[in-house]
Design a protein around this motif. Structure first.
Motif, PDB file in Angstrom:
ATOM      1  N   GLN A  74       0.924  -1.256   0.069  1.00 41.26           N
ATOM      2  CA  GLN A  74      -0.169  -0.149   0.066  1.00 41.26           C
ATOM      3  C   GLN A  74       0.686   1.362  -0.026  1.00 41.26           C
ATOM      4  O   GLN A  74       1.271   1.790   1.066  1.00 41.26           O
ATOM      5  CB  GLN A  74      -0.974  -0.097   1.423  1.00 41.26           C
ATOM      6  N   ILE A  75       1.285   1.757  -0.985  1.00 40.59           N
ATOM      7  CA  ILE A  75       2.263   2.724  -1.323  1.00 40.59           C
ATOM      8  C   ILE A  75       1.269   4.031  -1.076  1.00 40.59           C
ATOM      9  O   ILE A  75       0.047   4.148  -1.013  1.00 40.59           O
ATOM     10  CB  ILE A  75       2.714   3.227  -2.735  1.00 40.59           C
ATOM     11  N   ASP A  76       2.034   5.187  -0.198  1.00 39.98           N
ATOM     12  CA  ASP A  76       1.392   6.437  -0.237  1.00 39.98           C
ATOM     13  C   ASP A  76       2.103   7.427  -1.081  1.00 39.98           C
ATOM     14  O   ASP A  76       3.404   7.546  -1.115  1.00 39.98           O
ATOM     15  CB  ASP A  76       1.673   6.618   1.374  1.00 39.98           C
ATOM     16  N   ALA A  77       1.282   8.378  -1.804  1.00 42.89           N
ATOM     17  CA  ALA A  77       1.945   9.356  -2.703  1.00 42.89           C
ATOM     18  C   ALA A  77       2.736  10.332  -2.012  1.00 42.89           C
ATOM     19  O   ALA A  77       3.606  10.888  -2.791  1.00 42.89           O
ATOM     20  CB  ALA A  77       0.683   9.810  -3.357  1.00 42.89           C
ATOM     21  N   CYS A  78       2.793  10.396  -0.940  1.00 44.41           N
ATOM     22  CA  CYS A  78       3.595  11.627  -0.155  1.00 44.41           C
ATOM     23  C   CYS A  78       4.352  11.016   0.991  1.00 44.41           C
ATOM     24  O   CYS A  78       5.467  11.664   1.278  1.00 44.41           O
ATOM     25  CB  CYS A  78       2.951  12.825   0.030  1.00 44.41           C
ATOM     26  N   ARG A  79       4.021   9.663   1.588  1.00 44.90           N
ATOM     27  CA  ARG A  79       5.093   9.381   2.504  1.00 44.90           C
ATOM     28  C   ARG A  79       6.467   9.018   1.778  1.00 44.90           C
ATOM     29  O   ARG A  79       7.392   9.087   2.364  1.00 44.90           O
ATOM     30  CB  ARG A  79       4.405   8.402   3.343  1.00 44.90           C
ATOM     31  N   LEU A  80       6.065   8.329   0.847  1.00 46.48           N
ATOM     32  CA  LEU A  80       7.348   8.058  -0.214  1.00 46.48           C
ATOM     33  C   LEU A  80       7.814   9.501  -0.741  1.00 46.48           C
ATOM     34  O   LEU A  80       6.777  10.189  -0.952  1.00 46.48           O
ATOM     35  CB  LEU A  80       7.160   7.055  -1.394  1.00 46.48           C
ATOM     36  N   ALA A  81       9.006   9.691  -0.968  1.00 47.69           N
ATOM     37  CA  ALA A  81       9.495  11.031  -1.673  1.00 47.69           C
ATOM     38  C   ALA A  81       8.953  11.191  -2.642  1.00 47.69           C
ATOM     39  O   ALA A  81       9.841  11.422  -3.787  1.00 47.69           O
ATOM     40  CB  ALA A  81      10.794  11.323  -1.384  1.00 47.69           C
ATOM     41  N   VAL A  93      -7.811   0.374  -5.566  1.00 47.43           N
ATOM     42  CA  VAL A  93      -7.130   1.726  -5.225  1.00 47.43           C
ATOM     43  C   VAL A  93      -8.128   2.132  -3.975  1.00 47.43           C
ATOM     44  O   VAL A  93      -9.485   2.212  -3.881  1.00 47.43           O
ATOM     45  CB  VAL A  93      -7.190   2.679  -6.125  1.00 47.43           C
ATOM     46  N   GLU A  94      -7.655   2.579  -2.583  1.00 47.82           N
ATOM     47  CA  GLU A  94      -8.428   3.062  -1.657  1.00 47.82           C
ATOM     48  C   GLU A  94      -9.264   4.403  -2.096  1.00 47.82           C
ATOM     49  O   GLU A  94      -8.716   5.215  -2.839  1.00 47.82           O
ATOM     50  CB  GLU A  94      -7.619   3.232  -0.458  1.00 47.82           C
ATOM     51  N   TRP A  95     -10.416   4.446  -1.598  1.00 54.67           N
ATOM     52  CA  TRP A  95     -11.312   5.380  -1.960  1.00 54.67           C
ATOM     53  C   TRP A  95     -11.928   6.010  -0.753  1.00 54.67           C
ATOM     54  O   TRP A  95     -12.504   5.259   0.061  1.00 54.67           O
ATOM     55  CB  TRP A  95     -12.232   5.070  -3.011  1.00 54.67           C
ATOM     56  N   HIS A 138      -2.591   3.443  -0.722  1.00 56.39           N
ATOM     57  CA  HIS A 138      -3.300   4.328   0.289  1.00 56.39           C
ATOM     58  C   HIS A 138      -3.797   5.455  -0.165  1.00 56.39           C
ATOM     59  O   HIS A 138      -3.091   6.262  -0.707  1.00 56.39           O
ATOM     60  CB  HIS A 138      -2.308   4.463   1.534  1.00 56.39           C
ATOM     61  N   ALA A 139      -5.101   5.744   0.187  1.00 51.89           N
ATOM     62  CA  ALA A 139      -5.502   6.880  -0.207  1.00 51.89           C
ATOM     63  C   ALA A 139      -6.568   7.598   0.979  1.00 51.89           C
ATOM     64  O   ALA A 139      -6.496   7.184   2.162  1.00 51.89           O
ATOM     65  CB  ALA A 139      -6.376   7.154  -1.310  1.00 51.89           C
ATOM     66  N   GLY A 140      -7.479   8.469   0.548  1.00 50.99           N
ATOM     67  CA  GLY A 140      -8.321   9.003   1.610  1.00 50.99           C
ATOM     68  C   GLY A 140      -7.538  10.601   2.181  1.00 50.99           C
ATOM     69  O   GLY A 140      -6.905  11.046   1.579  1.00 50.99           O
ATOM     70  N   GLY A 141      -7.864  10.566   3.438  1.00 55.27           N
ATOM     71  CA  GLY A 141      -7.184  11.932   3.937  1.00 55.27           C
ATOM     72  C   GLY A 141      -7.487  12.909   3.028  1.00 55.27           C
ATOM     73  O   GLY A 141      -8.925  13.295   2.638  1.00 55.27           O
ATOM     74  N   VAL A 142      -6.778  13.909   2.885  1.00 51.06           N
ATOM     75  CA  VAL A 142      -6.839  14.928   1.920  1.00 51.06           C
ATOM     76  C   VAL A 142      -5.826  15.075   0.525  1.00 51.06           C
ATOM     77  O   VAL A 142      -4.651  14.882   0.894  1.00 51.06           O
ATOM     78  CB  VAL A 142      -7.012  16.354   2.554  1.00 51.06           C
ATOM     79  N   GLY A 143      -6.348  15.161  -0.529  1.00 48.85           N
ATOM     80  CA  GLY A 143      -5.351  15.009  -1.632  1.00 48.85           C
ATOM     81  C   GLY A 143      -4.867  13.495  -2.136  1.00 48.85           C
ATOM     82  O   GLY A 143      -4.508  13.483  -3.269  1.00 48.85           O
ATOM     83  N   LEU A 144      -4.965  12.591  -1.255  1.00 53.63           N
ATOM     84  CA  LEU A 144      -4.167  11.292  -1.550  1.00 53.63           C
ATOM     85  C   LEU A 144      -5.014  10.479  -2.719  1.00 53.63           C
ATOM     86  O   LEU A 144      -4.392   9.941  -3.744  1.00 53.63           O
ATOM     87  CB  LEU A 144      -4.365  10.345  -0.605  1.00 53.63           C
ATOM     88  N   CYS A 145      -6.250  10.739  -2.736  1.00 57.77           N
ATOM     89  CA  CYS A 145      -7.047  10.147  -3.897  1.00 57.77           C
ATOM     90  C   CYS A 145      -6.777  10.641  -5.188  1.00 57.77           C
ATOM     91  O   CYS A 145      -6.605   9.919  -6.451  1.00 57.77           O
ATOM     92  CB  CYS A 145      -8.655  10.224  -3.619  1.00 57.77           C
TER      93      CYS A 145
END
Lengths: 484, 484
Positions: free
Chosen positions: A355-362, A414-416, A384-391
């Motif tokens: 489950q990669i994260d688009a901003c925890r990874l650089a 993909v998480e939604w 990983h998505a949700g939060g704000v902006g991740l989706c």
């Protein structure tokens, strides 16, 4: 030729803790927040190119409230490194751009490549990628899938990975996918990408609310559902039963045959092919995780997400082994600090789902590296998505993964979460089959530009929301501070 | 009863990059820096205790320049959590104090337990420990070795470790060491703790300088020496030869029989029993590390330190296996983010030597946990030091390790760098046998209090050094920043 002339940063926080959205066993009061950066450019004196006059790059990283300002301080120091750079020289070697951001010998000390400085690198690198895509009039995903294998590998962060994947192997893998790429792109544009809903099962929700939301999600076309667990077995079983009773009802038969046939192991499938996942957000020690999850066997989840501390590669491997008998897999990644930890999770056979994260990874560079690793090891990437902006971010990553990288896409989902999309200029959306629509606007870049009004209203602590509409909260948040 | 009324923070930077001190293959321009915090207390209204009127707690974390301000921002947000707390209630359960600092659900997101937020936690937790020791008129090490096994375990950070070490096992281990504790305390006070010198072999030094410093260190009584490697094999071999030629000279026979007999494996011992170690500061990929270090076989080092990325547990295990044949061990730790990574390094059999850092780990609590783990696995703890303040800190940790925790201490050796001690009110020192003296001053706490003049002079950017004595440097450092 245009250069980067400066940047602005914005500490944007949404008061999501008021609704109980985003509540789980570890994170009990989230205010979804964006540490947001805008890179500015102007054409330099000898340029006649009017088109690039207003080119900007938008980037952000996601946090859950406090500390967003700390990340912004790091974003400033990283953005400083880009000021004065000609944008075309950055675009011509995005790998070197990433090196520039991550190799500062002094800033590296306070990571290295993890935590605040890495989250900040994600925001800044993504802003450059956003600008690059806009400058080419393509959505970010399209910019990258149109690259040659050699070009993709050149901008992937492969340092420290060569014992698992060499650049040559990566190029080779991408070449093998080349001839069928166009066909997959067409399919992604037609069908969208399968999504799953986390919105049904937050910890703060009542069983009534879980029931209502699950039905709504089924009606919207979703067939994967996630439930937060880990505080009380009885409560987890009760909420899981609410979901299972609904999703196992024959009226909700999952019509997506691929999912039914392939993503679920025999006994955990459930009669309709709808899928439940559970998520513990790191509350357990290793053996405790195994014992607890065994008590949830009757929920028949596909996987347990974040059973323990995200750095614990060997712990995840042990948990996966301990749960194999009862057919429950292991997933992790939203807190996985960098590609070296993902490499080890794959080498150790510790995960069924990555489950990669688009901003925890650089940023995009490191996400590409991790998707290449996952493809090599045959593990599906379910961002990983949700939060704000991740989706908004991850739909681009999964488009790239599906079209250019992954050997199969049968299990990828993909998480939604349907929160806060209204603040974005190019909001991501799902279609009537519960699938992400591909971002198509040629100006969308990496889809992360926010409306100016949203930035102004939710800037913390001086935006109009925090200053005028919510004085009680802000004074409560600040009363602890007695800096002398 | 006194409460914590507030705190001050100080961004203190020393211009060490001017001298080439602290230069290695990864860190090419270090300005040794302290993100420094002072916790203030006053007795509350109903107290008559004049003695605690002026009690303060001093803490810091070490960085190498840029980013020190980011860590300070995190220190502020963590210190806020302590304001208003009665100090005796903190002291009565230091484990709960640590939980308070590390369990903030929002701040946890930007770690968790790693990078900036963890470095900051180290500074704040150590300040509380410093205050606790001062309040009891004992040096920090003495405060802890006087605790019962149960008390020590209660304040150790054991969450996520139970698959390797349970609290019960830890208590049991400490009990086994109890009867001989007094004897070891006496010995430590008489003999001091064996140190090794890193000052001889920084990357920026000429061979002439290396030669001179090695002789000086031998004359000072040292018998362990560390050399920075990783940029060029030829250069590494040349500088290693300079050191080996001197330390292998019979006139410098190592008289410490225990070292000669036990810390060195047969063929790498060298004729005099003096010991060389090498340090690559993370420059290599995994297989590259093995290939490179094999070319340095003739240097006969005890271990290679930081051969690759510090998060790469499996990589270190692979490197250790790859170098076993030629008798070179593996050491790491100064960048090891937390106890969970150390746990895995031990579980995977990845290291011969564990190098904890007093502030990269989140303070005394987590250092205790890691020393307990190391004792369980029989791996010697040789703390990382140098920089600024680290030597002052780690002598306390090694005193605790030697007296209360470690099963043997034959291989343990504490890093020593003779820089910047003059800025501390209770500077640590070595004796004429190249061994750390135990801190004895009853007011020294954790030995980390700096002179007020040093704080004022080196505060960045407004201290007199940076403002008046070094205007060129400061303007150069700031010219990149174009925040708009």
């Amino acid at each position: 030729m245009s250069i980067i002339t400066g940047y602005s940063t914005h500490d944007i926080r949404f008061p999501t803790s008021l609704s109980g959205d985003g509540t789980d066993a570890m994170n009990t009061d989230c205010n979804y927040s964006a540490a947001y950066v805008i890179l500015n450019t102007t054409p330099n004196a000898d340029s006649n190119a009017a088109a690039s006059d207003t080119l900007k790059g938008f980037g952000m990283t996601f946090t859950i409230g406090k500390g967003n300002d700390i990340v912004i301080e790091a974003i400033k120091q990283l953005s400083d490194k880009l000021v004065g750079m000609p944008i075309e020289s950055l675009f011509s070697d995005m790998g070197a751009m990433w090196e520039l951001l991550t190799s500062d010998s002094q800033l590296r000390w306070i990571g290295p490549e993890k935590g605040v400085i890495h989250l900040a690198t994600g925001a800044v690198a993504n802003a450059v990628w956003d600008m690059y895509a806009r400058s080419r009039n393509k959505p970010l995903w399209k910019l990258i899938v149109d690259m040659t294998p050699e070009e993709i590998v050149k901008c992937s962060s492969l340092k420290y990975l060569s014992d698992a994947l060499t650049p040559e192997e990566a190029v080779q893998m991408l070449h093998e996918r080349q001839s069928t790429k166009t066909e997959r792109e067409k399919r992604a544009l037609q069908e969208g990408l399968r999504a799953y809903s986390t919105s049904v099962g937050w910890m703060g929700y009542t069983t009534d609310k879980v029931q209502r939301l699950t039905k709504e999600a089924l009606d919207l076309g979703f067939n994967h559902f996630k439930l937060k667990v880990g505080v009380s077995v009885d409560d987890d079983l009760a909420r899981a039963k609410v979901i299972r009773d609904i999703i196992d009802d024959p009226q909700y038969q999952n019509k997506d045959k691929r999912v039914h046939a392939k993503t679920i192991e025999g006994k955990n499938a459930g009669p309709t092919g709808n899928v439940l996942m559970i998520d513990a957000n790191q509350v357990w020690d290793v053996e405790e995780a195994i014992a607890y999850v065994k008590k949830l066997e009757q929920c028949k989840p596909w996987f347990i997400e974040e059973p323990t501390m995200p750095d614990d590669v060997l712990g995840h491997a042990r948990i996966r082994k301990g749960l194999k008998d009862i057919g429950i897999g292991v997933a992790t990644g939203e807190h996985c600090a960098n590609r070296v930890l993902f490499k080890q999770l794959l080498q150790a056979g510790a995960i069924d789902v990555l489950q990669i994260d688009a901003c925890r990874l650089a940023g995009v560079n490191e996400c590409l590296a991790v998707m290449l690793l996952a493809a090599k090891f045959g593990v599906p990437v379910c961002p990983h998505a949700g939060g704000v902006g991740l989706c908004e971010y991850v739909v681009h990553l999964s488009m790239i993964d599906f079209i250019s990288i992954a050997p199969t896409f049968d299990r990828n989902v993909v998480e939604w979460v349907d929160h806060l999309h209204e603040h974005f200029k190019y909001p991501v959306s799902v279609n009537s089959h519960g699938r992400y629509n591909a971002p198509l606007d040629k100006s969308c870049g990496y889809s992360i530009e926010m409306h100016q009004e949203s930035i102004e209203k939710y800037t913390y602590p001086d935006g109009s929301y925090w200053k005028y509409e919510h004085p009680t909260i802000i004074s409560k948040l600040q009363e602890g501070r007695r800096y002398v």
